[in-house]
Design an enzyme around this catalytic site. Structure first.
Site, mmCIF file in Angstrom:
data_model
loop_
_atom_site.group_PDB
_atom_site.id
_atom_site.type_symbol
_atom_site.label_atom_id
_atom_site.label_comp_id
_atom_site.label_asym_id
_atom_site.label_seq_id
_atom_site.Cartn_x
_atom_site.Cartn_y
_atom_site.Cartn_z
ATOM 1 C CG LEU A 57 72.735 60.678 28.045
ATOM 2 C CD1 LEU A 57 72.810 60.245 29.490
ATOM 3 C CD2 LEU A 57 73.538 59.748 27.153
ATOM 4 N N PRO A 58 69.177 60.554 25.243
ATOM 5 C CG PRO A 58 69.279 58.940 23.574
ATOM 6 C CD PRO A 58 69.951 59.376 24.820
ATOM 7 C CB THR B 261 64.463 66.608 26.798
ATOM 8 O OG1 THR B 261 65.100 67.743 26.219
ATOM 9 C CG2 THR B 261 63.002 66.937 27.067
ATOM 10 C CE LYS C 180 63.753 71.021 24.886
ATOM 11 N NZ LYS C 180 64.942 70.181 24.679
ATOM 12 C CE LYS D 162 62.866 62.022 24.953
ATOM 13 N NZ LYS D 162 63.613 63.081 25.681
#
Length: 351
Positions: A105-106, A138, A223, A298
């Site tokens: 997912l974003p 992430t 990450k 982001k």
């Protein structure tokens, strides 16, 4: 990623009183046999069918897993349905039909929604059907750790081999869309080590490398550190190419120099930001179909926020975040992050 809107969230405040006890429960779990590996007969629910997730789910299908999928984008849901893949209307329905959950997912907000929102994975209370939850999004390490504790505070509706309680792994990936397509992703995994070992076959159906990073949240931490370094290296390579062009050196010549000397990096030898230098990368197709600049912004925000929380100076990450935010504000947020070469440095195509 294709999930594009956020449903109203259930507050995690009701769970906060359980988090400390959950962490104690997690640490006191008895050691499980690493031979308890998932087989292709297990049912995998995949949530998030964007550029990365759709390809990862497809590789699980190719590997023989029984896959069910969910996404808010009805077009991609129809695509999978027409291939004969089971589709479900909510994360809760996915959970009821699956032994293992994988989400891609974003953002942290989307992950919280999928797990704790209305019809979310945890909305039925503390009795869960899936024994393993893998989040490859992430997101910030703090959210990964809170959700891991919330999952560990639940019980299984049916015992699964040696597993007495559901487990969550944070397992973000590196490699981008090309590696997701080819099944060559690298997974950075945080959580219970026995669960990591048990899930390795699953990971290797979607990637070629798995790296155990330690406890819950450490995969997410790894990450954001990786993407911090990637963003800075892409800016450095783009800056060098743009300056070289203005000084009369072609990008092709600089590419040969970079890749045979000390400037060599992934951004120079595998993902050139200069259109006309390299085939098969986003710069060769008007920066479409790669890792969106808005997602890099982001991730850099996650990195700088985490740095502030632990009092670490990250001036390069802060500057990189400002540059990518500027790209987004100029309307280039959906373009691949390598488009910084064209839209920030005003670099030219290689003729």
């Amino acid at each position: 990623m294709a999930i594009s809107r956020v449903r109203s969230l259930f507050s995690l405040s009701k769970r906060k009183s359980n988090f400390n006890s959950s962490l104690l429960q997690l640490s006191s779990l008895r050691r499980f046999s690493s031979s308890s590996v998932p087989s292709q007969s297990e049912r995998v629910g995949f949530i998030g069918l964007g550029n990365m997730g759709s390809r990862m789910a497809n590789n699980l299908i190719k590997a023989g897993y029984k896959v069910a999928v969910h996404d808010l984008n009805q077009t991609v849901m129809k695509f999978f349905s027409e291939k004969g893949i089971l589709t479900k209307d909510s994360p809760f329905e996915i959970a009821e039909a699956s032994d293992i959950i994988v989400s891609m997912l974003p953002s942290s907000t989307h992950v919280l929604d999928v797990y704790t929102g209305p019809n979310g994975l945890l909305c039925s209370g503390n009795m869960l059907r899936p024994w393993l939850f893998v989040d490859s999004s992430t997101i910030d390490p703090q959210t990964s750790r809170r959700l891991s504790a919330a999952v560990a505070n639940c019980a299984l509706k049916e015992k699964k081999d040696h597993w007495e309680t559901p487990i969550m792994l944070d397992a973000p990936v590196s490699g981008g869309v090309l590696a997701a397509e080819a099944g060559t992703l690298t997974f950075m995994v945080g959580g219970l080590e026995e669960a990591y070992l048990a899930a390795k076959r699953l990971f290797l159906s979607m990637g070629k490398n798995t790296i155990y990073c330690g406890g819950a949240g450490n995969g997410s931490a790894a990450k954001i550190c990786n993407n911090l370094a990637l963003a800075v290296s892409m800016l450095g390579v783009s800056e060098g190419f743009a300056l070289g062009q203005c000084l009369g050196i072609s990008a092709s010549t600089l590419t040969k120099i970079f890749n045979s000397s000390s400037a060599r990096c992934w951004s120079s030898d595998a993902y050139s930001p200069v259109p006309g230098v390299m085939d098969g990368v986003p710069s060769s197709r008007n920066y479409e179909g790669g890792f969106a600049s808005k997602l890099m912004a982001k991730d850099l925000n996650l990195a700088t926020t985490s740095a502030q929380e632990v009092s670490v100076k990250c001036p390069l990450a802060s500057q990189a975040k400002q540059i990518y935010m500027e790209l987004c504000n100029q309307g280039h947020g959906m373009k691949d992050f390598s488009s910084v070469f064209r839209h920030y440095y005003s670099g030219k195509d290689e003729l």
